[in-house]
Design a protein around this motif. Sequence first.
Motif, PDB file in Angstrom:
ATOM      1  N   ALA A   1       9.124  -9.245  -3.405  1.00 35.70           N
ATOM      2  CA  ALA A   1       8.115  -8.096  -3.798  1.00 35.70           C
ATOM      3  C   ALA A   1       6.865  -8.980  -4.057  1.00 35.70           C
TER       4      ALA A   1
ATOM      5  N   GLN B   1      -0.448  -1.353  -4.005  1.00 34.82           N
ATOM      6  CA  GLN B   1       1.016  -0.827  -3.709  1.00 34.82           C
ATOM      7  C   GLN B   1       2.101  -2.569  -4.042  1.00 34.82           C
ATOM      8  N   VAL B   2       3.361  -2.065  -4.709  1.00 35.71           N
ATOM      9  CA  VAL B   2       4.291  -3.083  -4.507  1.00 35.71           C
ATOM     10  C   VAL B   2       5.239  -2.717  -4.288  1.00 35.71           C
TER      11      VAL B   2
ATOM     12  N   ILE C   1       8.814  -3.828  -3.027  1.00 29.86           N
ATOM     13  CA  ILE C   1       9.976  -4.092  -3.939  1.00 29.86           C
ATOM     14  C   ILE C   1      11.509  -3.604  -3.026  1.00 29.86           C
TER      15      ILE C   1
ATOM     16  N   ARG D   1      16.125  -4.405  -9.497  1.00 29.61           N
ATOM     17  CA  ARG D   1      15.042  -3.802  -8.747  1.00 29.61           C
ATOM     18  C   ARG D   1      14.217  -2.808  -9.207  1.00 29.61           C
TER      19      ARG D   1
ATOM     20  N   SER E   1      10.172  -2.948 -10.574  1.00 25.24           N
ATOM     21  CA  SER E   1       9.839  -2.120 -10.558  1.00 25.24           C
ATOM     22  C   SER E   1       8.852  -1.563 -11.609  1.00 25.24           C
ATOM     23  N   THR E   2       9.498  -1.938 -13.323  1.00 26.02           N
ATOM     24  CA  THR E   2       9.032  -1.657 -14.142  1.00 26.02           C
ATOM     25  C   THR E   2       7.693  -2.658 -14.225  1.00 26.02           C
TER      26      THR E   2
ATOM     27  N   ALA F   1       5.631  -3.731 -12.204  1.00 23.03           N
ATOM     28  CA  ALA F   1       4.647  -3.897 -11.563  1.00 23.03           C
ATOM     29  C   ALA F   1       3.494  -2.697 -12.042  1.00 23.03           C
ATOM     30  N   ARG F   2       4.710  -1.884 -12.559  1.00 15.77           N
ATOM     31  CA  ARG F   2       4.101  -0.113 -13.228  1.00 15.77           C
ATOM     32  C   ARG F   2       2.992  -0.487 -14.170  1.00 15.77           C
TER      33      ARG F   2
ATOM     34  N   THR G   1       1.530   0.212  -8.249  1.00 17.89           N
ATOM     35  CA  THR G   1       2.027   1.433  -7.967  1.00 17.89           C
ATOM     36  C   THR G   1       3.515   0.862  -7.127  1.00 17.89           C
ATOM     37  N   PRO G   2       5.342   1.130  -7.584  1.00 14.45           N
ATOM     38  CA  PRO G   2       6.025   0.209  -7.324  1.00 14.45           C
ATOM     39  C   PRO G   2       7.051   1.051  -6.136  1.00 14.45           C
TER      40      PRO G   2
ATOM     41  N   ASP H   1      10.472   1.558  -4.428  1.00 12.95           N
ATOM     42  CA  ASP H   1      11.231   1.002  -3.498  1.00 12.95           C
ATOM     43  C   ASP H   1      11.987   0.676  -2.235  1.00 12.95           C
TER      44      ASP H   1
END
Length: 475
Positions: free
Chosen positions: A125, A144-145, A147, A155, A159-160, A162-163, A168-169, A171
């Motif tokens: 990521a 945008q990230v 992941i 994962r 995601s949390t 990054a948010r 914006t994560p 997947d």
Amino acid sequence: MEGSKLVGIIGTGDFGRALANRLLRCGYDVIMASRNPDLSRLISINPSLASVEVKTTKELLEDPNVEIVFLAIHSWNFESCLTPFKTQIQQKIFIDISNRERPSKTESNPERLVEAFPGLRVVKAFNTLSAYALESDTFGGAKQVLIASDDSTAREKISTLAREMGFTPIDYGVLRAARDLEAYPLTLMYGWGWPTLFCLCIFIGWNIVLCIAYVKFYMRSSHKFKWDHVPLAYVNKAVCLTAITLLALSYLPGCLAAFLQIINGTKYKRFPTWFDQWLKARKMIGLYALFFSVWHVAISGIYMSPGYLGSWFESTRVHFPENTSNFVYDFSVRMNLRGEGTISVGILALLMMSILGLSSLPSVGAVLNWREWRFVQSHLGYVTLFLVTAHVVIFALPGWMRDPTAMLLRSTFMCCVIPFIVLFMKLVLITPCIGGYLDKIRRGWERRKSHKVSGNQISLKYTNMSSSDSVDTFT
């Protein structure tokens, strides 16, 4: 995030410091690890990192409160950095932010890391972000990230993270997808290759057509070819013809796809590969049409004068009597109806095309809902094509009328053939009987038709799936 708000970063380089700054601003506590931990040196480079705790790599990896660790070091240092701590690292989530010098389809940096340390929780990521994008929200880089990881729990946690860092994560799937993530920063203008070549061929093709026309004209005429007009006057014709052709070709596949769906009686039958690529390239072709249109307007604005475009201006005749001296007659040259009509429609077409180009940008398209985006790209797009075609027709109509027999061989008429076809096809598609039938197909309805699959005769049944596919838009 649930649990600890403590995050570790191995590495104190530019990207590591940018990460630390971002995490601190978002309310996290940060521990940075280095072979030679020196907080004063870190503060001298970036004073905002005064609240960061600096430790050795050993101290960071042995700290039980640190669950998430960023690997902000070169990938070739991963093994030497982590090998002495094989027991401690199994309890942590490592984020690999590294990139490769060359893309690889067979392996990625995190896959090599998992191979060296089986069972390690690794997440790919943040490698598609730049240090500038991390430090500043006003920087125009990606937000945008992407992941990728084989560990679904890890994962979700990243995601949390990054948010909460303001990104914006997305997947991206399992760790194998990291190969694509590492190739992404190394890709230049992905998807623009063959559309660029295609547009260049259209431009070269029109230049060849014009060269043939000039050769035929000057062979029959006593006039001499003016080479000093090539950089602007002659090139401008090819630029104009290319612009209208590319705009029409960006909308033609949408109309063809609609008719194919009507013929097939279903939207589920796949298009040929070449046609599918054409559909996906509509955005690029349309943006090139905008590029050539702006080029055409710039050149036209430079040489717009009665000397170049005499047929656009009213004729003013001044008669000087014989033996007249010191006689001054002031007059102004104004455009006639043809000139003003051509310019007015052309300006309106360029403004509309600019709206299409702006709405194709991801940052603009993200704030439009589906109906708004379709209205701009489809409905306004066909209006723009009509205006561009009208611009050419107003300019060329007097010449067509003077010699109707030679009209078909004129470049101005040839460039309008595809736009005429596209506009006619769209006019047919919006009629209630055809348009309603097409909408029903795009909502999932299928015409009853027999097909053979593996030697067995089957019958497609009526379906009523909810879907709103659209294939007639600019992008």
